[in-house]
Scaffold this motif. Structure first.
Motif, PDB file in Angstrom:
ATOM      1  N   LEU A   1      40.515  48.256  44.054  1.00  0.00           N
ATOM      2  CA  LEU A   1      39.448  47.446  44.076  1.00  0.00           C
ATOM      3  C   LEU A   1      39.460  46.217  43.214  1.00  0.00           C
ATOM      4  O   LEU A   1      38.983  45.168  43.532  1.00  0.00           O
ATOM      5  N   LEU A   2      40.269  46.011  42.194  1.00  0.00           N
ATOM      6  CA  LEU A   2      40.403  44.987  41.318  1.00  0.00           C
ATOM      7  C   LEU A   2      41.201  44.039  41.979  1.00  0.00           C
ATOM      8  O   LEU A   2      42.297  44.033  42.442  1.00  0.00           O
TER       9      LEU A   2
ATOM     10  N   THR B   1      37.084  41.084  46.405  1.00  0.00           N
ATOM     11  CA  THR B   1      35.984  40.126  46.367  1.00  0.00           C
ATOM     12  C   THR B   1      34.768  40.874  47.207  1.00  0.00           C
ATOM     13  O   THR B   1      35.179  41.172  48.393  1.00  0.00           O
TER      14      THR B   1
ATOM     15  N   ARG C   1      34.669  38.442  42.717  1.00  0.00           N
ATOM     16  CA  ARG C   1      36.014  39.039  42.321  1.00  0.00           C
ATOM     17  C   ARG C   1      35.935  40.188  41.289  1.00  0.00           C
ATOM     18  O   ARG C   1      35.631  40.092  40.257  1.00  0.00           O
ATOM     19  N   ILE C   2      36.112  41.397  41.675  1.00  0.00           N
ATOM     20  CA  ILE C   2      35.993  42.592  40.743  1.00  0.00           C
ATOM     21  C   ILE C   2      36.947  42.584  39.760  1.00  0.00           C
ATOM     22  O   ILE C   2      38.430  42.535  39.979  1.00  0.00           O
ATOM     23  N   THR C   3      36.704  42.773  38.737  1.00  0.00           N
ATOM     24  CA  THR C   3      37.639  42.513  37.540  1.00  0.00           C
ATOM     25  C   THR C   3      37.680  44.014  36.530  1.00  0.00           C
ATOM     26  O   THR C   3      38.430  44.208  35.858  1.00  0.00           O
TER      27      THR C   3
ATOM     28  N   VAL D   1      36.100  48.289  36.811  1.00  0.00           N
ATOM     29  CA  VAL D   1      35.373  49.361  37.554  1.00  0.00           C
ATOM     30  C   VAL D   1      35.471  50.600  36.595  1.00  0.00           C
ATOM     31  O   VAL D   1      36.629  50.905  35.831  1.00  0.00           O
TER      32      VAL D   1
ATOM     33  N   LEU E   1      30.865  49.264  39.608  1.00  0.00           N
ATOM     34  CA  LEU E   1      31.165  48.154  39.722  1.00  0.00           C
ATOM     35  C   LEU E   1      30.809  47.538  38.212  1.00  0.00           C
ATOM     36  O   LEU E   1      29.614  47.060  38.183  1.00  0.00           O
TER      37      LEU E   1
ATOM     38  N   GLY F   1      32.840  41.246  36.987  1.00  0.00           N
ATOM     39  CA  GLY F   1      33.585  40.489  37.942  1.00  0.00           C
ATOM     40  C   GLY F   1      33.475  38.918  37.804  1.00  0.00           C
ATOM     41  O   GLY F   1      32.541  38.537  37.063  1.00  0.00           O
TER      42      GLY F   1
ATOM     43  N   PHE G   1      26.298  42.399  37.148  1.00  0.00           N
ATOM     44  CA  PHE G   1      26.970  42.319  38.189  1.00  0.00           C
ATOM     45  C   PHE G   1      26.028  42.441  39.334  1.00  0.00           C
ATOM     46  O   PHE G   1      26.060  41.846  40.266  1.00  0.00           O
TER      47      PHE G   1
ATOM     48  N   TRP H   1      40.747  47.995  34.448  1.00  0.00           N
ATOM     49  CA  TRP H   1      40.426  46.586  34.489  1.00  0.00           C
ATOM     50  C   TRP H   1      41.519  45.842  34.412  1.00  0.00           C
ATOM     51  O   TRP H   1      42.868  46.257  34.177  1.00  0.00           O
TER      52      TRP H   1
END
Length: 189
Positions: free
Chosen positions: A16-17, A20, A29-31, A33, A91, A94, A123, A173
């Motif tokens: 997922l990193l 979006t 945008r996922i940074t 988790v 999540l 991001g 988030f 991350w």
């Protein structure tokens, strides 16, 4: 390549990193988790079994589980794993890449760009999550997950902000990204 949300949460989480997630006019945008596994994971909301509150976590994969944290924040997980197993990916942080003015309005004050979606509650607030989003698919119409453009460097370490199963290396991350909510670099050895 599309993510197979029927895989286990610790397999899906790093995938997922860099993706979006878009909802309510905002794209993030996922940074960062965290993976939460099935009933063997004491820190998971599913540890004690299925309840009305956590029912969304039991599937199907590729759907949202949104819950109220600390009585005020809406935090979101993307459900994964085989249906009925109770797994998901929290999540944590991001970067807002579209709809920044909407995200700013939802946060209610002027927040630096890197902090708009920093932390699970922020988030969720930036994305406009509500408990009514439970069970919604990340493939539309309300949410849309897009594949990442490039594979980022990924770091794996212990989850943060929990008191049980803290040694599990289930937090992922993008190192040194300013939007990451916890330790931004590599974990101390």
């Amino acid at each position: 390549m599309p993510i197979d949300f029927l895989q286990l949460a610790d397999i899906v989480a790093p995938q997922l990193l860099g993706c979006t997630l878009t909802h309510g006019g905002v794209g993030i945008r996922i940074t960062e988790v965290e993976a939460y596994l099935d009933s063997t994971d004491e820190a998971a909301h599913t540890y004690r079994g299925k309840t009305p509150r956590n029912a969304a976590m039991f599937g199907p994969g590729g759907h949202m589980y949104v819950y109220i944290s600390y009585g005020i924040h809406r935090a979101g997980n993307i459900v994964c794993g085989p249906e009925g197993t109770g797994q998901g990916v929290l999540l944590r942080a991001g970067e807002v890449v579209s709809g920044e003015s909407i995200a700013q309005n939802r946060r209610g004050e002027r927040i630096p760009h890197a902090r708009l979606a920093q932390g699970p509650g922020n988030f969720g607030q930036a994305l406009g999550l509500e408990v009514s989003d439970n069970h919604a698919s990340v493939f539309g119409p309300s949410f849309l997950i897009s594949d990442r453009v490039e594979t980022p460097e990924i770091v794996r370490g212990p989850r943060i902000g929990i008191s049980k199963n803290t040694e599990a290396l289930l937090r992922f991350w993008i190192p040194n990204d300013p939007t990451v909510s916890g330790r931004r670099g590599y974990p101390k050895e």
